[in-house]
Scaffold this motif. Structure first.
Motif, PDB file in Angstrom:
ATOM      1  N   HIS A 122      -2.552  11.005   5.419  1.00 47.17           N
ATOM      2  CA  HIS A 122      -2.247  12.336   5.928  1.00 47.17           C
ATOM      3  C   HIS A 122      -1.318  12.278   7.148  1.00 47.17           C
ATOM      4  CE1 HIS A 122      -2.701  16.583   6.610  1.00 47.17           C
ATOM      5  NE2 HIS A 122      -3.226  16.387   7.811  1.00 47.17           N
ATOM      6  N   ARG A 123      -0.137  12.930   7.015  1.00 48.45           N
ATOM      7  CA  ARG A 123       0.853  13.082   8.085  1.00 48.45           C
ATOM      8  C   ARG A 123       1.414  11.748   8.589  1.00 48.45           C
ATOM      9  NH1 ARG A 123       1.178  18.211   9.890  1.00 48.45           N
ATOM     10  NH2 ARG A 123       2.413  17.484  11.674  1.00 48.45           N
ATOM     11  N   VAL A 124       1.202  10.681   7.839  1.00 47.84           N
ATOM     12  CA  VAL A 124       1.717   9.373   8.228  1.00 47.84           C
ATOM     13  C   VAL A 124       2.617   8.794   7.149  1.00 47.84           C
ATOM     14  CG1 VAL A 124       1.117   7.005   8.843  1.00 47.84           C
ATOM     15  CG2 VAL A 124      -0.260   8.910   9.710  1.00 47.84           C
ATOM     16  N   PHE A 125       2.118   8.769   5.926  1.00 47.68           N
ATOM     17  CA  PHE A 125       2.866   8.089   4.870  1.00 47.68           C
ATOM     18  C   PHE A 125       2.523   8.713   3.535  1.00 47.68           C
ATOM     19  CE2 PHE A 125       3.098   4.884   1.507  1.00 47.68           C
ATOM     20  CZ  PHE A 125       4.421   4.485   1.632  1.00 47.68           C
ATOM     21  N   ALA A 126       3.524   8.853   2.693  1.00 51.14           N
ATOM     22  CA  ALA A 126       3.334   9.269   1.308  1.00 51.14           C
ATOM     23  C   ALA A 126       4.450   8.658   0.486  1.00 51.14           C
ATOM     24  CB  ALA A 126       3.355  10.796   1.169  1.00 51.14           C
ATOM     25  N   GLY A 127       4.105   7.908  -0.506  1.00 50.82           N
ATOM     26  CA  GLY A 127       5.146   7.278  -1.309  1.00 50.82           C
ATOM     27  C   GLY A 127       4.585   6.638  -2.549  1.00 50.82           C
ATOM     28  N   LYS A 128       5.505   6.165  -3.362  1.00 45.11           N
ATOM     29  CA  LYS A 128       5.120   5.485  -4.587  1.00 45.11           C
ATOM     30  C   LYS A 128       6.098   4.364  -4.852  1.00 45.11           C
ATOM     31  CE  LYS A 128       7.716   8.185  -8.008  1.00 45.11           C
ATOM     32  NZ  LYS A 128       7.639   8.952  -9.258  1.00 45.11           N
ATOM     33  N   VAL A 129       5.642   3.386  -5.588  1.00 48.43           N
ATOM     34  CA  VAL A 129       6.484   2.265  -5.971  1.00 48.43           C
ATOM     35  C   VAL A 129       6.131   1.872  -7.393  1.00 48.43           C
ATOM     36  CG1 VAL A 129       4.854   0.583  -5.018  1.00 48.43           C
ATOM     37  CG2 VAL A 129       7.242  -0.062  -5.326  1.00 48.43           C
ATOM     38  N   ARG A 130       7.149   1.522  -8.154  1.00 50.04           N
ATOM     39  CA  ARG A 130       6.964   1.094  -9.530  1.00 50.04           C
ATOM     40  C   ARG A 130       7.153  -0.411  -9.594  1.00 50.04           C
ATOM     41  NH1 ARG A 130      10.451   4.018 -13.696  1.00 50.04           N
ATOM     42  NH2 ARG A 130       8.772   3.300 -15.060  1.00 50.04           N
ATOM     43  N   VAL A 131       6.169  -1.094 -10.134  1.00 48.44           N
ATOM     44  CA  VAL A 131       6.168  -2.553 -10.176  1.00 48.44           C
ATOM     45  C   VAL A 131       6.022  -2.999 -11.619  1.00 48.44           C
ATOM     46  CG1 VAL A 131       5.083  -4.658  -9.365  1.00 48.44           C
ATOM     47  CG2 VAL A 131       5.130  -2.646  -7.891  1.00 48.44           C
ATOM     48  N   GLY A 132       6.961  -3.825 -12.057  1.00 51.14           N
ATOM     49  CA  GLY A 132       6.896  -4.406 -13.390  1.00 51.14           C
ATOM     50  C   GLY A 132       6.623  -5.898 -13.311  1.00 51.14           C
ATOM     51  N   THR A 133       6.748  -6.551 -14.457  1.00 54.12           N
ATOM     52  CA  THR A 133       6.490  -7.986 -14.506  1.00 54.12           C
ATOM     53  C   THR A 133       7.493  -8.756 -13.654  1.00 54.12           C
ATOM     54  OG1 THR A 133       5.643  -7.724 -16.753  1.00 54.12           O
ATOM     55  CG2 THR A 133       6.187  -9.943 -16.052  1.00 54.12           C
ATOM     56  N   HIS A 134       8.759  -8.382 -13.734  1.00 54.07           N
ATOM     57  CA  HIS A 134       9.770  -9.047 -12.915  1.00 54.07           C
ATOM     58  C   HIS A 134       9.507  -8.819 -11.436  1.00 54.07           C
ATOM     59  CE1 HIS A 134      12.896  -9.066 -16.426  1.00 54.07           C
ATOM     60  NE2 HIS A 134      11.944  -9.959 -16.578  1.00 54.07           N
ATOM     61  N   GLY A 135       9.076  -7.625 -11.078  1.00 50.19           N
ATOM     62  CA  GLY A 135       8.753  -7.357  -9.684  1.00 50.19           C
ATOM     63  C   GLY A 135       7.585  -8.182  -9.191  1.00 50.19           C
ATOM     64  N   PHE A 136       6.577  -8.362 -10.050  1.00 52.41           N
ATOM     65  CA  PHE A 136       5.427  -9.181  -9.672  1.00 52.41           C
ATOM     66  C   PHE A 136       5.843 -10.642  -9.488  1.00 52.41           C
ATOM     67  CE2 PHE A 136       1.818 -11.888 -10.924  1.00 52.41           C
ATOM     68  CZ  PHE A 136       0.884 -11.488  -9.974  1.00 52.41           C
ATOM     69  N   VAL A 137       6.672 -11.151 -10.416  1.00 59.54           N
ATOM     70  CA  VAL A 137       7.149 -12.534 -10.297  1.00 59.54           C
ATOM     71  C   VAL A 137       7.992 -12.698  -9.032  1.00 59.54           C
ATOM     72  CG1 VAL A 137       8.603 -14.293 -11.366  1.00 59.54           C
ATOM     73  CG2 VAL A 137       7.050 -12.934 -12.774  1.00 59.54           C
ATOM     74  N   GLY A 138       8.852 -11.715  -8.767  1.00 63.31           N
ATOM     75  CA  GLY A 138       9.664 -11.776  -7.557  1.00 63.31           C
ATOM     76  C   GLY A 138       8.833 -11.766  -6.296  1.00 63.31           C
ATOM     77  N   PHE A 139       7.767 -10.963  -6.279  1.00 60.85           N
ATOM     78  CA  PHE A 139       6.890 -10.914  -5.108  1.00 60.85           C
ATOM     79  C   PHE A 139       6.175 -12.246  -4.894  1.00 60.85           C
ATOM     80  CE2 PHE A 139       2.785  -9.992  -3.084  1.00 60.85           C
ATOM     81  CZ  PHE A 139       3.219  -9.337  -1.940  1.00 60.85           C
ATOM     82  N   VAL A 140       5.702 -12.860  -5.971  1.00 61.77           N
ATOM     83  CA  VAL A 140       5.002 -14.144  -5.849  1.00 61.77           C
ATOM     84  C   VAL A 140       5.963 -15.228  -5.355  1.00 61.77           C
ATOM     85  CG1 VAL A 140       3.816 -15.960  -7.149  1.00 61.77           C
ATOM     86  CG2 VAL A 140       3.256 -13.561  -7.564  1.00 61.77           C
TER      87      VAL A 140
END
Length: 628
Positions: A221-239
């Motif tokens: 509330h009144r600080v942050f609101a957002g969304k992110v879409r994560v796929g398999t490539h995104g998960f591999v990139g994060f790791v």
């Protein structure tokens, strides 16, 4: 014996300097290529629909002949939220950079040992490094995947469009007579590889894998609101990025990991910042031009900070050690990230200007109709439809020869592929200017043996190439008037007050400073948060209908959800439809034998929770898992 001429002496001196420079040539080539890599990739990744192109309308397949050959996921238009810089930043950026540099310099002198400062700064950069490197790796995996599974390819002189949902490829242009439908997910000549049914299904699933993304939403509330879409490539990139950053901070700091994080920072910065106009960009680069000269030539601050701090704020390159050097540490050449990012944001603007001109020249103008003494109506400008450039290069790779010639007949190409590229006049001119400026930097540094302010040569090279190109092409006024400040023109298409807003004249939004915390910027941020919240939860105002709550709100209220009191929420949306647990239990009960009827005494016992009707038990979305 006569003395050699002036030309011979100059030529001999040049040959001598070249012989001294020859061992450094591989290092200089490495440096130049490494500097151009994030600029080229980041500038292209920042491309989105320009104001001279119309938003692409979603096509619905009526019959087989009306299908355009691409899936909805593939035609999704990319959007980039870029922070616009203002003329005020031409003053603020050098002041803030100089203050930070001086603070680090005196802190290094005071601490004596920079180890503690290095640990603190590495921890600070680690958080940004994980996400920036993950983005770089994810996009690289997406490009590699699109090369293996393009959307269009040629086979036997025919252009094929791949239908991911139907799991087949159809000929749509070229020599399509007697051409069969291809069931293999592989492109071109690879379709001749014999695949079993299981392997073919596996490859089709792999082809659809990048589009299957999980959606994570969070609201505070009144600080942050957002969304992110994560796929398999995104998960591999994060790791992979997490492993690289952890190794860099806790094990060792090899030069290639330093460069990887520098690539990630530069690649992300070019997609986040924009000068919005060429005048603003020229003003900012001009101010930083004098900043770089002062802190390199007149103070020891920049050289001392760059050599002392072992943090990923620079690109480093192995170089041959000096013959008289006694140090056992490897010799490295350095290039600050500012020498990549600052000219790069101007070069990215030039590339987006090229895309703007490409669609501007394809616009069609219908003149006003003249009847009698007056003019009836107004001139109508029809904007061409925008086609996303994501994945077009891989399509071109499979549909054209190395010389650029189409591998299919274009005589009946009513359904041929959209343009995969566009003329990049200004971007190529800025690349030439950047390369000449970098070569001048390296040459002067080698001859004089002293660190050089790269912006001293890069700023005139980039700005001079851009403005001279516009002068020779007669497009100075067009380049001066170009602006990216007008944004989000289609953001509120679904707003109920859109018709009323369209009747009022639209004004270009005021460009505030990148460093400012103005009230307008705060209100804009709050409006974006509220819009994101509306996508995430249903507020009380939206659910009221003449004071009566909707059926959807009754279901949420029965589940204990109170949107008007939402403080924090986190949800995960799967890329496929999930079955409701009650539906699963019901289907399992149907498969079992019927249970005996309850006794009258059991029927009279109160339940632990209020009964829920079958209508309320089924959620309309069926895809969202909510954790609060």
């Amino acid at each position: 014996m006569a003395e050699p001429s002036l030309f011979a002496r100059v030529l001999g001196e040049a040959a001598y300097e070249f012989s001294l420079m020859q061992p450094m040539i591989p290092t200089y080539i490495h440096l130049l290529v490494s500097a151009l890599f994030p600029i080229y990739t980041g500038a292209h990744a920042s491309l989105s629909r320009p104001s001279s192109a119309a938003k692409r309308t979603k096509r619905r397949k009526v019959d087989e002949g009306d299908d355009d050959g691409s899936d909805d996921e593939e035609d999704e238009e990319e959007t980039h939220k870029m922070e616009g810089l203002s003329p005020t930043d031409a003053i603020m950026m050098p002041l803030l950079a100089g203050t930070t540099l001086a603070g680090l310099y005196f802190l290094i002198k005071w601490l004596k040992d920079p180890a503690i400062l290095n640990k603190f700064l590495n921890a600070y950069f680690a958080l940004f490094g994980i996400f920036s490197v993950a983005k770089l790796i994810t996009d690289a995996l997406d490009i590699g995947h699109s090369i293996i599974f393009p959307r269009r390819y040629t086979l036997g002189g025919a252009l094929y469009h791949v239908h991911g949902k139907e799991k087949k490829a159809k000929p749509v242009a070229g020599n399509i007579k007697d051409k069969p439908i291809v069931l293999s997910p592989l492109p071109g000549f690879l379709t001749r590889i014999s695949l079993s049914d299981g392997m073919r299904e596996l490859l089709w699933s792999d082809r659809a894998m990048p589009a299957n993304k999980w959606t994570l939403r969070m609201y505070l509330h009144r600080v942050f609101a957002g969304k992110v879409r994560v796929g398999t490539h995104g998960f591999v990139g994060f790791v992979l990025s997490s492993a690289a950053v952890a190794y860099f901070n806790f094990v060792d700091k090899p030069w290639y990991l330093t460069n990887l994080m520098g690539f990630g920072f530069s690649y992300g910065a070019l997609q986040l910042m924009s000068p919005t106009t060429f005048a603003t960009g020229s003003l900012i680069l001009g101010a930083l031009f004098f900043y770089d000269i002062y802190f390199v030539f007149y103070t020891p601050m920049m050289v001392t900070v760059a050599k002392t701090l072992d943090v990923p704020i620079k690109l480093v390159f192995p170089r041959p050690a000096s013959p008289d050097s006694t140090s056992t540490e490897p010799s490295l050449a350095m290039l600050g990230l500012g020498d990549v990012v600052l000219p790069g944001i101007m070069m990215g603007l030039a590339l987006r200007f090229d895309l703007f001109l490409f669609y501007l020249r394809r616009q069609k103008r219908t003149p006003a109709v003249e009847q009698g003494e007056g003019v009836v109506g107004e001139a109508i400008v029809v904007k061409p439809e925008y086609f996303s450039l994501a994945g077009r290069w891989s399509d071109h790779f499979w549909t054209h020869s190395l010389t650029g010639r189409p591998l299919y007949s274009t005589s009946n190409d009513s359904k041929a592929e959209p343009p995969f590229t566009f003329p990049k006049t200004y971007f190529k001119a800025s690349l030439v200017g950047y390369i000449l400026g970098m070569l001048a930097t390296l040459g002067v540094m080698h001859v004089w043996g002293h660190a050089q302010p790269a912006l001293l040569y890069l700023v005139p090279g980039v700005l001079g190439s851009l403005w001279l190109t516009a002068l020779f092409k007669g497009e100075l006024s067009l380049m001066w008037d170009f602006s990216e400040a007008v944004e989000d023109e289609d953001e509120d298409d679904e707003s109920p007050d859109k018709e009323a807003d369209d009747k009022e004249p639209k004004q270009a939004p005021e460009r505030t400073s990148f460093f400012s915390l103005s009230e307008k910027k705060s209100l804009d941020r709050e409006a974006r948060m509220e819009k994101m919240l509306r996508k995430h939860v249903t507020t009380g105002r939206e659910s009221e209908d003449d004071g009566n709550p909707s059926k959807k709100d009754k279901v949420k209220e029965a589940a204990g959800h109170k949107p008007e009191r939402e403080v924090f929420s986190f949800s995960i949306e799967a890329p496929w439809t999930l079955k409701h647990p009650r539906s699963i239990r019901k289907s399992s009960r149907d498969d079992k034998e019927p249970e005996p009827e309850e006794s009258p005494l059991e029927k009279g016992k109160p339940n632990w929770a209020p009964p829920v009707s079958e209508e309320k038990a089924v959620e309309p979305a069926g895809k969202r898992i909510r954790l609060k």
